[in-house]
Motif scaffolding. Structure first.
Motif, short mmCIF file in Angstrom:
data_model
loop_
_atom_site.label_atom_id
_atom_site.label_comp_id
_atom_site.label_asym_id
_atom_site.label_seq_id
_atom_site.Cartn_x
_atom_site.Cartn_y
_atom_site.Cartn_z
N ASP A 42 4.80 -22.90 -20.71
CA ASP A 42 4.23 -23.32 -19.43
C ASP A 42 3.01 -22.49 -19.08
O ASP A 42 3.04 -21.26 -19.13
N ASP A 299 12.02 -22.75 -9.99
CA ASP A 299 11.18 -22.67 -11.18
C ASP A 299 11.06 -21.20 -11.56
O ASP A 299 10.39 -20.42 -10.88
N ALA A 302 7.57 -19.72 -11.65
CA ALA A 302 7.01 -19.45 -10.32
C ALA A 302 7.63 -18.20 -9.71
O ALA A 302 6.94 -17.41 -9.03
N GLU A 345 6.99 -29.84 -16.27
CA GLU A 345 5.75 -30.32 -15.68
C GLU A 345 6.00 -31.55 -14.83
O GLU A 345 5.50 -31.66 -13.69
N ARG A 348 7.92 -30.45 -11.60
CA ARG A 348 7.07 -29.82 -10.59
C ARG A 348 6.26 -30.86 -9.83
O ARG A 348 6.04 -30.75 -8.62
N SER A 352 7.71 -30.74 -4.97
CA SER A 352 6.71 -29.76 -4.55
C SER A 352 7.34 -28.45 -4.10
O SER A 352 6.69 -27.40 -4.13
N LEU A 354 9.26 -26.57 -5.57
CA LEU A 354 9.34 -25.60 -6.65
C LEU A 354 8.12 -24.70 -6.72
O LEU A 354 8.14 -23.64 -7.34
N ASN A 355 7.03 -25.11 -6.09
CA ASN A 355 5.78 -24.34 -6.11
C ASN A 355 5.85 -23.20 -5.11
O ASN A 355 6.02 -23.42 -3.91
#
Length: 370
Positions: A42, A299, A302, A345, A348, A352, A354-355
């Protein structure tokens, strides 16, 4: 509460798709003889800083001392840490104790002796880590802990963690919806690992509140948790064939559970509920006939990046919290199939939440987002 049979539920899961969601890096590999692992591929996007970094942080040397670097979650976590270190121009050294607590304590002292400015301690046991953590702090080294509770025995440590209680609640709410009250259930977990202990507290409450009959608890936390837990799950199921659902709140345990069930005839309708998410996990959940119904997840890429940023803020004297938590989401088999989510990908893009690019930031930081 009306109970749906595991057989009919498995057929419904297979047939439907109802949405269920809720600068250059100088890297020193200090694996201490650890076998090579497949790193996460990633790649995060970098937003550039709008002001200059505090002078005392320029070129900082940071070490991450991991209880284990094996498995999808930990590889993704380290990937996020590495990319955020690169974006900040930090020099990162990575240590992997391969699940051995004494080795992790030794590696912590090695990191201290190497002259780093800061240390991330990731997982492990307070009893073996607190002497080293206190030694680091006494030498003026900043320490941040992820998913290991050392703040009670070491003043000045910043604690970071997933919101494990929420993670467990999300998944177990779904499990209750599927199997109802009074179900015969199995459990794959171990004691002494901080995040697993937090999930365990929620599990025990669910068992008590809903009359679940826990017929077994098994599992092994090692450098090969999935393969080592699989035969234990198989043996437990063979001894308890009436179990209709299993909670395995760590994805290596979940994968081991799936492998173990594959060895037990008549277990096709047993439902499995897990934790964590990765490309491999998504593939397993989407597979035809998969028993893996739902997972609570963040994630890890992240989170690895966010913990590094939190450490940087602390080093700059700009952090006003002693505990930073990262919220999870529920990911279900139906959601992955309905939205054709094949990898992280895709996930994610669909989720949103997960960001974490807005967590622990400053205008002098280049932020990596996934």
């Amino acid at each position: 509460m009306k109970r749906t049979s595991s057989r009919s539920l498995r057929r419904r899961l297979a047939a439907t798709g109802t949405v269920g969601l809720t600068a250059v890096l100088a890297l020193t590999a200090c694996s201490q003889g650890a076998p090579a692992t497949q790193e996460s591929a990633d790649s995060g996007a970098v937003s550039e800083a709008s002001s200059e970094m505090p002078a005392e942080l320029v070129g900082a040397k940071v070490a991450i001392v991991q209880q284990s670097g094996q498995g999808d979650y930990f590889q993704q976590y380290l990937n996020g840490t590495r990319q955020q270190a690169e974006a900040l121009g930090f020099e990162l050294s990575a240590y992997d104790a391969q699940g051995d607590n004494a080795t992790q304590a030794t590696q912590l002292e090695q990191a201290i002796s190497s002259g780093v400015d800061a240390i991330i301690v990731r997982h492990g046991f307070p009893d073996t880590l607190c002497p080293g953590v206190n030694d680091a702090i006494s030498k003026g080294i900043a320490v941040i802990a992820y998913d290991v509770n050392v703040s009670e025995c070491a003043d000045g440590v910043i604690q970071t963690q997933q919101s494990d209680e929420i993670m467990a609640q999300l998944v177990l709410d779904r499990m209750l919806e599927d199997v109802g009250e009074g179900a015969a259930v199995g459990y794959v977990n171990v004691e002494g690992i901080a995040p697993l202990d937090r999930r365990d507290a929620v599990w025990r409450q669910f068992v008590a509140d809903n009359g679940w009959d826990q017929l077994f608890k098994t599992g092994s936390f090692t450098s090969s948790s999935a393969s080592d837990s699989a035969p234990m799950v198989a043996a437990a199921m063979q001894a308890n064939p009436s179990v209709t659902a299993i909670y395995a709140p760590y994805d290596e345990f979940t994968k081991g559970t799936l492998t173990g069930l594959d060895q037990v005839s008549g277990s096709d309708d047993v439902l499995v509920y897990g934790a964590d998410i990765s490309n491999a996990d998504i593939e397993l959940m989407r597979a035809e006939g998969s028993r893996w119904v739902a997972t609570g997840a963040t994630d890890p890429n992240a989170i690895g990046a966010a913990v590094l940023r939190t450490l940087a803020l602390s080093m700059a004297g700009e952090l006003d919290a002693e505990l930073v938590e990262f919220p999870p989401v529920l990911v279900t088999q139906e959601m992955l199939r309905e939205d054709d989510i094949k990898n992280m990908e895709d996930l994610r893009a669909a989720v949103s939440e997960l960001n974490l690019s807005q967590v622990s930031t400053a205008d002098w930081m280049s932020v990596v987002s996934f």
